[in-house]
Design a protein around this motif. Structure first.
Motif, PDB file in Angstrom:
ATOM      1  N   LEU A   1       0.834  -1.205   0.000  1.00 32.32           N
ATOM      2  CA  LEU A   1       0.000   0.000   0.000  1.00 32.32           C
ATOM      3  C   LEU A   1       0.868   1.254   0.000  1.00 32.32           C
ATOM      4  CD1 LEU A   1      -2.574  -0.728   2.869  1.00 32.32           C
ATOM      5  CD2 LEU A   1      -2.732  -1.411   0.476  1.00 32.32           C
ATOM      6  N   THR A   2       0.423   2.285  -0.738  1.00 33.74           N
ATOM      7  CA  THR A   2       1.004   3.627  -0.591  1.00 33.74           C
ATOM      8  C   THR A   2      -0.125   4.650  -0.684  1.00 33.74           C
ATOM      9  OG1 THR A   2       1.416   4.278  -2.908  1.00 33.74           O
ATOM     10  CG2 THR A   2       3.011   2.782  -1.888  1.00 33.74           C
TER      11      THR A   2
ATOM     12  N   ILE B   1      -7.685  -1.402   5.021  1.00 31.14           N
ATOM     13  CA  ILE B   1      -6.686  -2.340   5.540  1.00 31.14           C
ATOM     14  C   ILE B   1      -7.367  -3.451   6.333  1.00 31.14           C
ATOM     15  CG2 ILE B   1      -4.690  -2.580   7.067  1.00 31.14           C
ATOM     16  CD1 ILE B   1      -3.977   0.341   6.337  1.00 31.14           C
TER      17      ILE B   1
ATOM     18  N   PHE C   1       2.823  -1.528   4.439  1.00 28.21           N
ATOM     19  CA  PHE C   1       2.463  -0.110   4.326  1.00 28.21           C
ATOM     20  C   PHE C   1       3.651   0.762   4.722  1.00 28.21           C
ATOM     21  CE2 PHE C   1      -1.006   3.160   5.802  1.00 28.21           C
ATOM     22  CZ  PHE C   1      -0.609   4.009   4.772  1.00 28.21           C
TER      23      PHE C   1
END
Length: 364
Positions: A198-199, A219, A235
């Motif tokens: 994830l970003t 999430i 993350f």
């Protein structure tokens, strides 16, 4: 002229290629738009990219003040240190626009690398930076065919548009062995294709409690649907995102999710290793769409539009709304191997910087 991490990645091969063209004397000016030990110096050191001159601008400026300070710094460098025959700006950040304005006001020819990209979303400040920079440029280096169409629609002369490919991919190709040698998977105890990366850093996702709550819920939902094939959610949290989680007293909500691997921002080599072996990537970034396309890793971009449409038509990217059932459904479709027909776009081959210098040697 560079100022942000995506800028750095697009110019790593410039000085190396310039050695083959003795008439060119290249200087790299870093505006310090992004500057911290974690997010600038590490990039410079591992990519062997050392700016010849760095501006000293204050932190936490408004966009207006930041652009003004960068312009003043560039002008000072030109007047006192190095008067160029050509200024090259890359991308679409405030440093790009500042460099273009200085070139225009000082009557110095301007080349724009990554020219012609358009999201047609005027809520994004980068869209204005792209359009205004192209209005002031004389030479237009483009990454994809859509950019050529956009520039022609804006009445740019065809003989000033040069299809060269993507210099960001030049860096991926040049450093592929060092990326593979990164030990980040071992350090984080991750297995290839068994984690989702994830970003998030865009204001609409991370600047309000509602936006952050959506990130938390996403999430949690990924954790809920994860099976033995997806063991972790990785993350690397952007400073802006982390600061806002802390500001709104919400950081403990993500820390409590069992399968989440929360890390500090990663170096370029580590982050590319994480992309290369991810099951998929979920992002709101622009550059990640291109990197995943080249690596043929499924990418879910949570934005209503993209300035990089070739990543949709040929690459591994998809645009989805920030709607958790929709995102979860797409993750399941990837699990079912429903998305495999990815292609690497034309000229995304590691030779774009060479094409740029070959063209410049003919026109300057």
């Amino acid at each position: 002229i560079v100022g942000t991490r995506p800028n750095f990645i697009k110019v790593t091969q410039f000085k190396r290629i310039a050695k083959n063209y003795p008439k060119f004397h290249i200087k790299i000016l870093h505006t310090s738009q992004h500057y911290s030990d974690e997010m600038s110096k590490i990039f410079f050191n591992e990519l062997d990219l050392h700016p010849d001159y760095s501006l000293d601008i204050p932190d936490h400026l408004s966009s207006v003040s930041q652009i003004a300070e960068i312009m003043k710094g560039i002008e000072h460098f030109i007047v006192n240190h190095f008067y160029p025959h050509l200024i090259i700006v890359v991308g679409d950040v405030n440093s790009t626009l500042a460099g273009a304005l200085v070139a225009n006001k000082m009557n110095i020819p301007l080349a724009h690398v990554e020219s012609g990209l358009r999201s047609f979303d005027t809520t994004m400040p980068e869209e204005y930076n792209r359009i205004l920079t192209d209005k002031m440029a004389q030479y237009f280096f483009v990454t994809e065919q859509d950019a050529i169409i956009n520039l022609k629609n804006e009445f740019v002369p065809e003989n000033k548009i040069f299809f060269v490919g993507n210099t960001m991919i030049d860096t991926l190709v040049a450093y592929q062995d060092r990326i593979e040698a990164s030990d980040i998977l071992d350090k984080l105890q991750l297995h290839p294709k068994q984690y989702i990366l994830l970003t998030f850093h865009r204001p609409n996702n991370v600047d309000t409690p509602n936006g952050l709550e959506r990130v938390v819920q996403l999430i949690r939902d990924i954790h809920r649907i994860a099976d033995h094939h997806i063991r972790h959610i990785v993350f690397p949290i952007h400073p802006r995102t982390k600061n806002n989680f802390l500001k709104f007293d919400m950081f403990n909500q993500i820390q409590s999710i069992p399968s989440l691997v929360l890390t500090e921002p990663q170096s370029y080599l580590n982050f590319q290793k994480l992309i290369r072996y991810a099951f998929c990537v979920i992002t709101d970034s622009g550059g990640v769409q291109e990197e995943t396309t080249f690596l043929k890793i499924p990418c879910i971009t949570l934005r209503p539009s993209t300035e990089r449409p070739i990543t949709l038509w040929e690459g591994s990217n998809v645009l989805l709304p920030f709607d958790i059932p929709t995102i979860s459904g797409y993750i399941r479709s990837i699990q079912n191997n429903n998305h495999q027909n990815y292609r690497i776009p034309e000229f995304w081959d590691g030779k774009s910087t060479e094409r740029i210098f070959r063209i410049l040697s003919d026109i300057i």
